[in-house]
Motif scaffolding. Sequence first.
Motif, short mmCIF file in Angstrom:
data_model
loop_
_atom_site.label_atom_id
_atom_site.label_comp_id
_atom_site.label_asym_id
_atom_site.label_seq_id
_atom_site.Cartn_x
_atom_site.Cartn_y
_atom_site.Cartn_z
N SER A 1 6.57 7.32 -5.10
CA SER A 1 7.36 7.02 -6.28
C SER A 1 8.83 7.12 -5.94
CB SER A 1 7.01 7.97 -7.43
OG SER A 1 7.31 9.28 -7.07
N PHE A 2 9.63 6.45 -6.72
CA PHE A 2 11.07 6.46 -6.51
C PHE A 2 11.61 7.86 -6.78
CE2 PHE A 2 15.40 5.75 -8.25
CZ PHE A 2 15.97 5.25 -7.09
N ASP B 1 0.83 -1.20 0.00
CA ASP B 1 0.00 0.00 0.00
C ASP B 1 0.87 1.26 0.00
OD1 ASP B 1 -2.48 1.46 0.19
OD2 ASP B 1 -1.96 1.85 2.28
N ILE B 2 1.90 1.28 0.81
CA ILE B 2 2.79 2.43 0.87
C ILE B 2 3.54 2.59 -0.45
CG2 ILE B 2 4.90 3.32 1.96
CD1 ILE B 2 3.86 2.12 4.59
N SER B 3 3.99 1.48 -1.04
CA SER B 3 4.76 1.57 -2.27
C SER B 3 3.92 2.04 -3.45
CB SER B 3 5.42 0.23 -2.60
OG SER B 3 4.43 -0.72 -2.95
N GLY C 1 14.35 9.02 -7.82
CA GLY C 1 15.13 9.16 -9.04
C GLY C 1 14.28 9.23 -10.29
N SER C 2 13.02 8.82 -10.20
CA SER C 2 12.17 8.82 -11.38
C SER C 2 11.47 10.15 -11.62
CB SER C 2 11.10 7.72 -11.26
OG SER C 2 10.20 8.04 -10.23
N LYS C 3 11.53 11.03 -10.63
CA LYS C 3 10.87 12.33 -10.77
C LYS C 3 11.71 13.25 -11.63
CE LYS C 3 8.49 12.25 -6.36
NZ LYS C 3 8.32 12.90 -5.07
N LYS C 4 11.06 13.99 -12.51
CA LYS C 4 11.77 14.99 -13.28
C LYS C 4 11.87 16.24 -12.41
CE LYS C 4 10.47 13.35 -17.78
NZ LYS C 4 9.93 13.63 -19.08
N TYR C 5 12.99 16.91 -12.55
CA TYR C 5 13.19 18.10 -11.74
C TYR C 5 12.25 19.21 -12.19
CZ TYR C 5 17.35 15.94 -9.87
OH TYR C 5 18.21 15.09 -9.23
N LEU C 6 11.71 19.90 -11.22
CA LEU C 6 10.84 21.02 -11.53
C LEU C 6 11.66 22.19 -12.02
CD1 LEU C 6 8.51 20.90 -8.40
CD2 LEU C 6 8.02 20.07 -10.69
N LYS C 7 11.08 22.97 -12.89
CA LYS C 7 11.77 24.13 -13.45
C LYS C 7 12.19 25.09 -12.34
CE LYS C 7 11.13 26.59 -17.73
NZ LYS C 7 10.18 27.10 -18.71
N GLU C 8 11.35 25.24 -11.34
CA GLU C 8 11.62 26.16 -10.26
C GLU C 8 12.81 25.71 -9.41
OE1 GLU C 8 8.43 24.85 -10.59
OE2 GLU C 8 7.73 26.54 -11.78
#
Length: 59
Positions: free
Chosen positions: A31-32, A25-27, A34-41
Amino acid sequence: MKRKKKIFVAIAILFFIATIIVGYDISTKTSFPGSKKYLKESIAPSEKEVKDSIKSETK
């Protein structure tokens, strides 16, 4: 098997099943990182830094 041992095994199995369910449930809700794209800000902040209008050089 004695009665106490059967109860212990049953509780241990229920504990492991509950741990697996909670972990799944937690997983699914996270999300991992490393899989997130960096926000422009976060890469280039939109606020510009205020620089001093007077340049001072020290020797």
